[in-house]
Design a protein around this motif. Sequence first.
Motif, PDB file in Angstrom:
ATOM      1  N   GLU A   1      32.144-135.414  68.772  1.00  0.00           N
ATOM      2  CA  GLU A   1      31.668-135.089  67.428  1.00  0.00           C
ATOM      3  C   GLU A   1      32.824-134.548  66.579  1.00  0.00           C
ATOM      4  O   GLU A   1      33.061-134.995  65.457  1.00  0.00           O
ATOM      5  CB  GLU A   1      30.555-134.034  67.544  1.00  0.00           C
ATOM      6  CG  GLU A   1      29.757-133.807  66.299  1.00  0.00           C
ATOM      7  CD  GLU A   1      28.805-134.960  65.978  1.00  0.00           C
ATOM      8  OE1 GLU A   1      28.692-135.883  66.808  1.00  0.00           O
ATOM      9  OE2 GLU A   1      28.206-134.924  64.888  1.00  0.00           O
TER      10      GLU A   1
ATOM     11  N   ASN B   1      35.583-137.356  66.082  1.00  0.00           N
ATOM     12  CA  ASN B   1      35.192-138.367  65.097  1.00  0.00           C
ATOM     13  C   ASN B   1      35.254-137.815  63.671  1.00  0.00           C
ATOM     14  O   ASN B   1      35.626-138.530  62.730  1.00  0.00           O
ATOM     15  CB  ASN B   1      33.784-138.886  65.398  1.00  0.00           C
ATOM     16  CG  ASN B   1      33.816-139.977  66.460  1.00  0.00           C
ATOM     17  OD1 ASN B   1      34.606-140.920  66.366  1.00  0.00           O
ATOM     18  ND2 ASN B   1      32.993-139.836  67.481  1.00  0.00           N
ATOM     19  N   THR B   2      34.882-136.546  63.528  1.00  0.00           N
ATOM     20  CA  THR B   2      34.985-135.905  62.216  1.00  0.00           C
ATOM     21  C   THR B   2      36.436-135.881  61.758  1.00  0.00           C
ATOM     22  O   THR B   2      36.754-136.136  60.598  1.00  0.00           O
ATOM     23  CB  THR B   2      34.422-134.476  62.285  1.00  0.00           C
ATOM     24  OG1 THR B   2      33.073-134.539  62.753  1.00  0.00           O
ATOM     25  CG2 THR B   2      34.458-133.803  60.931  1.00  0.00           C
TER      26      THR B   2
ATOM     27  N   THR C   1      37.541-139.199  60.300  1.00  0.00           N
ATOM     28  CA  THR C   1      37.097-139.416  58.913  1.00  0.00           C
ATOM     29  C   THR C   1      37.891-138.548  57.946  1.00  0.00           C
ATOM     30  O   THR C   1      38.260-138.979  56.844  1.00  0.00           O
ATOM     31  CB  THR C   1      35.592-139.098  58.787  1.00  0.00           C
ATOM     32  OG1 THR C   1      34.870-139.971  59.656  1.00  0.00           O
ATOM     33  CG2 THR C   1      35.114-139.289  57.360  1.00  0.00           C
TER      34      THR C   1
END
Lengths: 589, 589
Positions: free
Chosen positions: A547, A550-551, A554
């Motif tokens: 989590e 992946n953040t 971005t």
Amino acid sequence: MSDYIHPQRDAEFVLNELVQFDQLCKATGQDEVNAELASVILTEAGKLGNGVLAPLNKVGDLNHPTLVDIDGQSGVESGVRETAGFADAYREYMDGGWSSLTGAEEFGGQNLPNVLGTAVNEIWQSANLAFALCPLLGQGAIESISHHGSDQLKQAYLPKMISGEWTGTMNLTEPDAGTDLAAVKTKAVPVNDHYLITGQKIFITWGDHQMTDNIVHLVLARLPDAPAGVKGISLFVVPKFMLDEQGNPAQRNDAYAVSLEHKLGIHGSPTCVMSFGDNGGAVGYLVGEPNKGLAYMFTMMNHARQGVGLQGLAVSEASYQHALEYAKERIQGTQKDGSRYSIIKFPDVRRMLMQMKSSTEAMRALCLVASAEIDRGNSARVELLTPIVKGWVTELAQELTYLGVQIHGGMGFIEETGAAQFYRDARILTIYEGTTGIQGLDLVGRKTLANGGQHLAELLDEIAEGISRFEALGGQFDLAAQQCRIALENGIAARQWLLDNKQDLSAPGSASVSFMMLFGYLCGGWLMAKSALQAKAKLDAGEGDPEFLNTKLTSAQFFCEHMVPRTQSCLASIQAGSESIMKLDELQF
Amino acid sequence: MSDYIHPQRDAEFVLNELVQFDQLCKATGQDEVNAELASVILTEAGKLGNGVLAPLNKVGDLNHPTLVDIDGQSGVESGVRETAGFADAYREYMDGGWSSLTGAEEFGGQNLPNVLGTAVNEIWQSANLAFALCPLLGQGAIESISHHGSDQLKQAYLPKMISGEWTGTMNLTEPDAGTDLAAVKTKAVPVNDHYLITGQKIFITWGDHQMTDNIVHLVLARLPDAPAGVKGISLFVVPKFMLDEQGNPAQRNDAYAVSLEHKLGIHGSPTCVMSFGDNGGAVGYLVGEPNKGLAYMFTMMNHARQGVGLQGLAVSEASYQHALEYAKERIQGTQKDGSRYSIIKFPDVRRMLMQMKSSTEAMRALCLVASAEIDRGNSARVELLTPIVKGWVTELAQELTYLGVQIHGGMGFIEETGAAQFYRDARILTIYEGTTGIQGLDLVGRKTLANGGQHLAELLDEIAEGISRFEALGGQFDLAAQQCRIALENGIAARQWLLDNKQDLSAPGSASVSFMMLFGYLCGGWLMAKSALQAKAKLDAGEGDPEFLNTKLTSAQFFCEHMVPRTQSCLASIQAGSESIMKLDELQF
């Protein structure tokens, strides 16, 4: 405002993935220090920051320090009374050993890596910028004495300054001597083993308070026979209380805060006019050799300037968290089914939040990477990155804290909301410890032209290597990598332009701030690209929290796509040169 | 701060050379109005602004209005007491006929062109933003009644509002209804010839004061049978004092200021929480038809939003003059011969001053050109330019007032200096009358996508024609024209991208602010290019003051070389689209 939570996961990501903390500790011979210990330290610091310092942030904004000036008859000591609650918080800070974290072992310090001290310092600065300025400047005083003081001075002052029992201040500026220290007028006259100092200093942060039983002022002054200009400035230690034979504070020295400034922000930090020698002369002790004061200031400038850059990151992070909470809670829109939703759904609010989030991450990366270069003793790189850290991070902090207000809409303009405080507090950061203009000049002059652009070329080579690897990632990063490549080319072109145009004496100064900003965005893009590479590698290896990783992907993508392209307009402004900047005569303005 | 001087020469240059004021007056049938009269009016307004309003600017910042709330026994009327001195200044403003400048002749107004009113309004806003907000918002109330009120309402209220004997306020926002007016809860119940209004409104600027013997509140509220959402909002006139049969203020209405906000800036302007109907209901009169309140608001929004854009110009101009004076006086450097000089010699200080000077000129050009389109009745162009005037000018004003502080160095952070007030005051401008985000959405949505980009294409064609002529100038403008050409291409590409990507519902919102900023810089460049063309033509013809005209050439060159290239990074951000903006889920922030 007391809701600030240190983003420890991101700090550890930078320490482990970009700084390679374990490797750094081994390389610098600190085998007992590692990522695990760092994590424990950050967790503990976070508790003090979140729980004790952050709740006092607004208190200090509303309840300014006061100057008590009662005549001797009453028996009340005149001086500055800091905001109620700050002294207790300082006591907790000191008792927790936080003051001595990076101090030298021989004087009671814990000798931890500078980069870890920086990561911890972010917490204090985010939680309470006005409070945390006190130890930040004390650090400068400690370094001055550490590097240049006699053994006697070191023994007398360092243990209690490192432990935090005494705070330290930096006394440089005078009413007619700001950036231009050549104009310093404060005098020092030798008397036996010491000097008598007379003169007035302004803008002295935490120049007086009651939190500790002594304050050690570092003061720039001129000896009677000193040459004019910067080559005639010497550095002195002037304690608030002189020491007795046991080394304890005793007689009051002739050094007083005589007024406090009414400022736009950092209200909790007393900014003093200090008067030395109104009653015959303040006792001072020469640091190092006469007339070398300015050089001594420069040795600690990298540290202090990186510290202010870090403040830019810290106040932006606090502002971001504040705005994010509001964006999640503030109900504004109505959906077709009549249900209502919060403003975080709106693309433009997300754009602002992503700008804040990704930029603080890029700033954190740059601050910690630059700080670790101090541990590595990589002085050329430290010299080069310092004006970028100070200049770019603090300038970007203006925009981010501005967005923090903007996300609040009308409520942002209301002081009770708290968003405006971050904006006001941040405003000093591009001014003190050398304005943005000074950082730009430092970067183009002493850090680039002085070495024929060699150090910058080495950095550009390293960035090029990182961007090549980023380009190979592909997928969601195609555009991001393309923007980084353009930014790199812009950086190369800017360097070349500077080298080619130095015959125009106004060219470096005209281009300086755009030049510094260009390299800020480029470095930010480079480090976010590296972050994406590391995060991708960990994801592929099934390591870490997907989590969070992946953040990070971005966030890196956004920063490279939306922020890095600003190098374009920086380059255009640089290449336009000095012509239209210098053309008007003064009366035409 | 009282040293503000209206830059009349530049205002007249824009009126005559860009707006073609004489031609405009003839075309709109106002043959008796011309540049000569405008000049006389601006000179007289300048005297009031420079001499009376500007000296009160800091007074209002330091002495906030207060809310006096004394029970009826004492006989003292409760309500807001404005800053001392403001009432006298208001009296001078009214007695000078300034309130009625653009008002309709049939209600006692002078019926002068809107663009001249705008040029005069710049003076009030530069001199004292907090004071000048009062007539600015009153103007909105006048327009609401003028366009939509019954003859009876017009006869009863307009003459005294236009003369300035009564002020007007706009009551839209409620605690849960800011940008989202669908959520308005204030109620209006019909009783005989009027309505009883109950509800609370927040952020009501100049909601109460003692400067005039009545205040006319325009209030959005819902009728009992109104549909939900924005289609159920009606507009009411609610006077502070109801009128007797002679039309004079008589019985106190049930409409009170119940608290004042503590704000970041514009301290001299009372921002009220208004409570309607705490004692049974405030008497109100319906404006126009029921349930059309929102549409009525929109008809005056162009004017109000252009007015706030103008405030951005005005506060930037005041900040520039303040910083310029400091830069000329502040001695900092020492030359080799030992003589000292002021900081205006430094290239980076000049860069900041040129940025401020050229940008305020570009803003002034855009504000007056857009305002003149209202006179011309060119409604498509008015619609298109309004969000750019409001959005771009106020955003740029943040940067310029920031630089105004920066030029002052450490002194800028000290409130006594006065530079910080402009910075704090300016901060509201990107928020009220629709945030920057709302302006961006308005531009990409209602003003562009809704007409298939046709209106923007027409503007781009006109800009293209101007830039072609600019390119032909050559010489010192080669690079400037080249940058304008690139900006034009960026504008064309941005429009095309928007049209091509509307199937992504998040795309317009993601791109909106960058889109609006891009067109701001492009319009600024276009109008500065036109200014250079006009100045060059006058110089060649031996007309005008060559000193002023040559200064304009340099200013235009600087703006095109250093500011216009920002369209590059705007376009890059637009073209990156919504992907990295929308990707995170809320918990990942």
